[in-house]
Design a protein around this motif. Structure first.
Motif, mmCIF file in Angstrom:
data_model
loop_
_atom_site.group_PDB
_atom_site.id
_atom_site.type_symbol
_atom_site.label_atom_id
_atom_site.label_comp_id
_atom_site.label_asym_id
_atom_site.label_seq_id
_atom_site.Cartn_x
_atom_site.Cartn_y
_atom_site.Cartn_z
ATOM 1 N N ASP A 5 16.671 47.242 -18.637
ATOM 2 C CA ASP A 5 15.220 47.109 -18.575
ATOM 3 C C ASP A 5 14.858 45.681 -18.189
ATOM 4 O O ASP A 5 15.443 44.718 -18.702
ATOM 5 C CB ASP A 5 14.571 47.435 -19.927
ATOM 6 N N GLU B 285 17.290 40.979 -17.026
ATOM 7 C CA GLU B 285 17.271 42.335 -17.580
ATOM 8 C C GLU B 285 18.158 42.400 -18.816
ATOM 9 O O GLU B 285 19.155 41.679 -18.922
ATOM 10 C CB GLU B 285 17.727 43.359 -16.536
ATOM 11 N N GLY C 223 16.160 51.910 -23.433
ATOM 12 C CA GLY C 223 15.149 51.020 -23.997
ATOM 13 C C GLY C 223 14.876 51.319 -25.460
ATOM 14 O O GLY C 223 14.698 50.399 -26.273
#
Length: 326
Positions: free
Chosen positions: A300, A296, A72
């Motif tokens: 994430d 996603e 991320g």
């Protein structure tokens, strides 16, 4: 005689993912050895995964951004650096290290990774850019460095317990996979690839990949290249339990093991469609779903999307990789 300007690096780090004291010691050492200034330290927050820190780094006119965190953090920093020409150095942390894996970077040598950040060479790679349209019609733009997905993989990520993931890493996804596979819902979409005609498709999973290697030796997109200027797209629709077994055998065995060697690729032959897996390549992929579905980006969850417009930007991110003499 004019003074020679010393270079400066900004370190954008996720304090949850890294040991800050160890990180600081290694980076300060490497910067001094390379004759660089003291680095600038920028900590990510729950509200800002890295984009805001990149803006601070740009304002400070840095010569290098070092991302220390999970996938991320890397994705957010890459989003901020998009098209800037400022090199991004990766210090692999967390469970996935998706981009580092696909660049064949060492995952467990922090001192070596830090040294390479200051002494390595620059490699331009592609970025995926995606406009996500929500159920209420609002839109937001994000980037991804590895892949975007809808269907089983996005549901799997949503169903994964975050605390368990911290303790068990990728093993935490096993229970989520089982839970997600029990969901009989399929994706019904209308899509257009590049300038082609609009088509309809039904699938359990849609993957748009800039590169295709995942943890656990999974090679999801065996022909995806991070700097070839195009996406590799995969639609998965297995028929029943046997279909899922065939999918797993092809992805985990044929792609993940056989295709990783030159002789294995010759044995496996060309990547071909079958009844369970359909592969496509292109530069732009536009789709609208019959209902909003989970999406996603680089592992994430990004909520639900009713439609999306994804395209590739060739060479939009510069990554610092080890030199030839590593």
């Amino acid at each position: 005689m004019s003074d020679i300007r010393q270079s400066t690096a900004a370190v954008i780090y996720n304090p949850i993912k890294v040991d800050v004291d160890v990180l600081r010691k290694e980076i300060v050492r490497a910067a001094a050895d390379a004759g660089w200034n003291e680095p600038i330290w920028l900590e990510t927050t729950a509200e800002d995964a890295g984009q805001g820190m990149v803006e601070e780094a740009k304002q400070a006119d840095v010569d290098l951004v070092i991302a220390a965190g999970g996938d991320g953090t890397v994705r957010a920093v890459a989003e901020g650096l998009r098209g800037s020409q400022i090199p991004l150095a990766l210090l692999p942390s967390g469970t996935g290290n998706l981009l580092a894996r696909n660049l064949d970077l060492t995952l467990n040598d922090m001192p070596g990774s830090v040294t390479a950040a200051f002494t390595g060479k620059d490699r331009p790679i592609d970025l995926g850019v995606i406009d996500i349209e929500r159920e209420d019609g609002t839109r937001e733009r994000n980037v991804f460095v590895v892949m975007a997905g809808m269907g089983i993989d996005a549901k799997m990520i949503k169903n994964t317990d975050d605390d368990l993931k911290k303790r068990a890493g990728w093993l935490a996804y096993l229970g989520a996979i089982v839970k997600s596979l029990r969901d009989p819902a399929e994706l019904h979409l209308r899509y257009r690839l590049d300038e082609g005609r609009t088509k309809r498709a039904t699938a359990h999973t849609v993957i748009i990949g800039n590169c295709g290697s995942l943890p656990a030796n999974i090679l999801l997109l065996p022909e995806a290249v991070v700097d070839d200027g195009q996406f590799d797209i995969l639609l998965i629709r297995p028929g029943g339990l046997l279909g899922w077994i065939r999918v797993w055998a092809k992805i985990a065995w044929v792609n993940g093991i056989v295709r990783r060697t030159k002789s294995g690729r010759a044995l496996a032959g060309e990547q071909k469609d079958d009844g369970d897996l359909k592969y496509r390549t292109g530069k732009r992929f536009v789709a609208r779903l019959s209902r909003a579905e989970e999406i996603e980006l680089d592992g994430d969850g990004f909520g639900k999307a009713a439609a999306f417009n994804a395209w590739i930007e060739p060479g939009a991110l510069t990554v610092r990789v080890p030199g030839d003499d590593r």
